[in-house]
Scaffold this active site. Structure first.
Site, mmCIF file in Angstrom:
data_model
loop_
_atom_site.group_PDB
_atom_site.id
_atom_site.type_symbol
_atom_site.label_atom_id
_atom_site.label_comp_id
_atom_site.label_asym_id
_atom_site.label_seq_id
_atom_site.Cartn_x
_atom_site.Cartn_y
_atom_site.Cartn_z
ATOM 1 N N GLU A 84 -5.108 10.630 9.018
ATOM 2 C CA GLU A 84 -4.835 11.508 7.890
ATOM 3 C C GLU A 84 -3.665 12.431 8.248
ATOM 4 O O GLU A 84 -3.803 13.362 9.070
ATOM 5 C CB GLU A 84 -6.059 12.343 7.504
ATOM 6 C CG GLU A 84 -5.831 13.385 6.472
ATOM 7 C CD GLU A 84 -4.981 12.917 5.293
ATOM 8 O OE1 GLU A 84 -3.880 13.494 5.093
ATOM 9 O OE2 GLU A 84 -5.392 11.952 4.598
ATOM 10 N N SER A 85 -2.491 12.177 7.622
ATOM 11 C CA SER A 85 -1.263 12.899 8.019
ATOM 12 C C SER A 85 -1.411 14.417 7.954
ATOM 13 O O SER A 85 -0.881 15.126 8.822
ATOM 14 C CB SER A 85 -0.095 12.457 7.130
ATOM 15 O OG SER A 85 -0.341 12.808 5.768
ATOM 16 N N TRP A 89 0.897 -3.953 7.103
ATOM 17 C CA TRP A 89 2.013 -3.423 7.890
ATOM 18 C C TRP A 89 2.154 -4.262 9.161
ATOM 19 O O TRP A 89 1.152 -4.540 9.823
ATOM 20 C CB TRP A 89 1.755 -1.966 8.285
ATOM 21 C CG TRP A 89 1.787 -1.013 7.134
ATOM 22 C CD1 TRP A 89 0.715 -0.386 6.562
ATOM 23 C CD2 TRP A 89 2.941 -0.591 6.396
ATOM 24 N NE1 TRP A 89 1.128 0.407 5.523
ATOM 25 C CE2 TRP A 89 2.494 0.296 5.395
ATOM 26 C CE3 TRP A 89 4.304 -0.873 6.480
ATOM 27 C CZ2 TRP A 89 3.369 0.908 4.483
ATOM 28 C CZ3 TRP A 89 5.173 -0.266 5.589
ATOM 29 C CH2 TRP A 89 4.708 0.615 4.597
ATOM 30 N N TYR A 97 3.430 9.082 -6.839
ATOM 31 C CA TYR A 97 2.743 7.779 -6.900
ATOM 32 C C TYR A 97 1.929 7.662 -8.176
ATOM 33 O O TYR A 97 1.842 6.588 -8.775
ATOM 34 C CB TYR A 97 1.852 7.605 -5.664
ATOM 35 C CG TYR A 97 2.620 7.250 -4.418
ATOM 36 C CD1 TYR A 97 3.260 8.235 -3.675
ATOM 37 C CD2 TYR A 97 2.743 5.932 -4.011
ATOM 38 C CE1 TYR A 97 3.989 7.906 -2.544
ATOM 39 C CE2 TYR A 97 3.471 5.599 -2.882
ATOM 40 C CZ TYR A 97 4.087 6.586 -2.147
ATOM 41 O OH TYR A 97 4.821 6.261 -1.036
ATOM 42 N N CYS A 141 7.294 5.347 4.577
ATOM 43 C CA CYS A 141 6.053 5.975 4.100
ATOM 44 C C CYS A 141 6.183 7.501 4.177
ATOM 45 O O CYS A 141 6.436 8.050 5.259
ATOM 46 C CB CYS A 141 4.884 5.511 4.973
ATOM 47 S SG CYS A 141 3.405 6.528 4.816
HETATM 48 N N1 LIG Z 1 -3.988 10.137 3.250
HETATM 49 C C1 LIG Z 1 -3.228 9.306 4.100
HETATM 50 C C2 LIG Z 1 -2.470 8.302 3.239
HETATM 51 C C3 LIG Z 1 -1.759 7.253 4.064
HETATM 52 C C4 LIG Z 1 -1.253 6.125 3.170
HETATM 53 O O1 LIG Z 1 -1.665 5.979 2.019
HETATM 54 N N2 LIG Z 1 -0.338 5.303 3.708
HETATM 55 C C5 LIG Z 1 0.145 4.162 2.959
HETATM 56 C C6 LIG Z 1 1.605 3.926 3.224
HETATM 57 S S1 LIG Z 1 2.652 4.982 2.333
HETATM 58 C C7 LIG Z 1 -0.592 2.911 3.419
HETATM 59 O O2 LIG Z 1 -0.540 2.539 4.565
HETATM 60 N N3 LIG Z 1 -1.237 2.272 2.455
HETATM 61 C C8 LIG Z 1 -1.858 1.015 2.742
HETATM 62 C C9 LIG Z 1 -3.307 1.036 2.624
HETATM 63 O O3 LIG Z 1 -3.857 2.116 2.502
HETATM 64 O O4 LIG Z 1 -3.810 -0.076 2.668
HETATM 65 C C10 LIG Z 1 -2.256 10.165 4.909
HETATM 66 O O5 LIG Z 1 -1.707 11.114 4.326
HETATM 67 O O6 LIG Z 1 -2.044 9.850 6.088
#
Ligand SMILES: N[C@@H](CCC(=O)N[C@@H](CS)C(=O)NCC(=O)O)C(=O)O
Length: 344
Positions: free
Chosen positions: A157-158, A97, A211, A57
Site C-alpha cells: 500500500e503506497s 506485471w 481513474y 504507475c
Molecule cells: N492502493 C495501492 C494501489 C496499487 C495499484 O492499484 N497498482 C496498480 C498499478 S497502477 C496495479 O498493479 N494494478 C494491478 C492489480 O491490482 O491487479 C497503492 O496505492 O499502492
C-alpha cells in the site's frame, strides 16, 4: 499516530463494490499486505529492503519519489517492471506485471534502459504475481515493499510505504543528514491535520479520481469524477495563489509528494487517456509554477519517466500508437523546467 487503515485518503470505500462495478464504476481494490518497517518482524536496517515498481504507475511513483527525495537510493534496492502488462498471448495470462528488460517499447521501437530483471527475491521471477504466489497470495499489484532478509512481502500500500520510509529514513540509512532531509509528515498537529485534509481531497478527486473518470464506463460516474477533478484543481490553484511555495506552506510535504504523480501525468497523458480535457495544468497559473517547483527538487527528476508513462497508458490501447503531443507551450517533460511560462 492517526491510524491510516480504512482511511479514505488511502483506499476507496468498498461498500457494494461489485454492484458499482457492474454499473460501470471503476472501484479500486484494497491492498492486502499491511505490515510496517518498525514492526518486530521488520526492523529498520540499511540495505535490507527492496521495492518492486513500474514507473508508469502513479502509486509506485509516490514510493519512488519518497525513496529518492529522502536519500534512500543506496539503502533500498529497486526493480522496475516493463510499463505494459502481459498481453492475451502470454502463457501465464494477460494483465500481469513482468520483469523483462529485452522487451521492446512500441513508442520508441527500442528497449527501455530503466527496466530490470527481478533481483529482490533471488528467484528471478518473471512476474510480480509470482512474488505474491510465493506467499500464498493471489494479489498482483505494484508497488511491493519486500524484506530480502526474511524473503517476505512487508507492504503493498503506497500510502503506508511512503509514511514508513519518512519515519525511518535515518535508521534505513539515508544519505542525507537529518537537518537536510525533508520531514514529509511532520509532528505539528496543525500541519498534520492540513496534510490529512489535503490527502483525503487529493486521493479521492485527483489521484484515484483520474481513474474514476478514465476507466468508468458510465457517463454519470465519469461526469461526477470529471467535475470533482477540476473543482479540486481550481481549489489548489487558489490555495497556492498567496505565494506559498508548497501546499501546506514553506515546506515540501507528503501532500505535495502525493499530488505530483497525477499532475505530472495530466497534460501529456491523462488529458487524453482519462478524458480529463477540462483544461491543462498549464492553464492553472499557480499550479503550473508549483509543478515546475517540485520537478526541480533533488531526487524528483530521477524518479520520473514520461516515456514509461506514455508507453504504459497508451501502449496497449489506442492501436498501440502513442500520441506525440502536447507541443505547446513546448514538448514535455522539458516544459516542466519553465515556471515562467505562466508568470503574468
Ligand atoms: N492502493 C495501492 C494501489 C496499487 C495499484 O492499484 N497498482 C496498480 C498499478 S497502477 C496495479 O498493479 N494494478 C494491478 C492489480 O491490482 O491487479 C497503492 O496505492 O499502492
Amino acid at each position: 499516530m492517526r491510524e491510516i487503515k480504512g482511511d479514505s485518503s488511502v483506499q476507496e470505500d468498498q461498500a457494494n463494490a461489485s454492484t458499482r462495478r457492474a454499473r460501470g464504476e471503476f472501484v479500486r481494490g484494497v491492498s492486502g499486505f499491511r505490515g510496517a518497517i518498525g514492526d518486530p518482524d521488520f526492523p529498520a536496517e540499511p540495505g535490507r529492503y527492496h521495492l518492486f515498481v513500474a514507473l508508469n504507475c502513479p502509486w509506485c511513483h509516490r514510493v519512488v519519489l519518497a525513496r529518492n527525495v529522502l536519500g534512500l537510493q543506496d539503502s533500498i534496492t529497486m526493480d522496475v517492471a516493463f510499463p505494459n502488462r502481459t498481453g492475451e498471448d502470454d502463457p501465464e495470462g494477460p494483465n500481469l506485471w513482468e520483469f523483462n528488460p529485452p522487451r521492446i517499447a512500441t513508442l520508441s521501437g527500442e528497449t527501455l534502459p530503466e527496466c530490470t530483471d527481478e533481483t529482490g527475491t533471488g528467484q528471478g521471477h518473471r512476474l510480480a504475481r509470482d512474488i505474491y504466489r510465493a506467499e500464498g497470495s493471489n494479489e498482483q499489484s505494484v508497488p511491493i515493499l519486500y524484506d530480502k532478509k526474511t524473503k517476505r512481502i512487508v507492504n503493498n500500500e503506497s500510502a503506508e510505504i511512503i509514511r514508513m520510509l519518512d519515519r525511518h529514513a535515518d535508521a534505513l540509512g539515508s544519505s542525507m543528514a537529518d537537518d537536510a532531509r525533508y520531514v514529509l509528515y511532520p509532528s505539528e498537529i496543525e500541519i498534520r491535520a492540513e496534510i490529512d485534509r489535503l490527502n483525503d481531497l487529493i486521493y479521492t478527486t485527483i489521484n484515484n479520481g483520474a481513474y474514476k473518470a478514465g476507466f468508468s464506463s458510465d457517463q454519470s460516474v465519469y461526469a461526477a469524477a470529471f467535475s470533482a477533478y477540476f473543482d479540486t484543481l481550481e481549489q489548489l490553484d487558489a490555495l497556492l495563489a498567496d505565494g506559498r511555495p508548497f501546499l501546506t506552506g514553506a515546506a515540501f510535504s507528503e501532500a505535495d509528494l502525493r499530488l505530483f504523480p497525477t499532475l505530472y501525468r495530466h497534460d501529456p497523458v491523462y488529458y487524453l487517456r482519462m478524458k480529463l480535457n477540462g483544461g491543462k495544468v498549464f492553464d492553472y497559473r499557480y499550479l503550473w509554477q508549483w509543478l515546475c517547483r517540485v520537478y526541480v527538487l533533488d531526487g524528483v527528476a530521477e524518479s520520473n519517466s514520461l516515456i514509461h508513462c506514455r508507453q504504459g497508458y497508451f501502449g496497449r490501447s489506442w492501436n498501440g500508437v502513442v500520441p506525440a503531443g502536447p507541443l505547446k507551450p513546448m514538448p514535455y517533460p522539458e516544459a516542466y523546467r519553465h515556471p515562467e511560462l505562466t508568470a503574468s
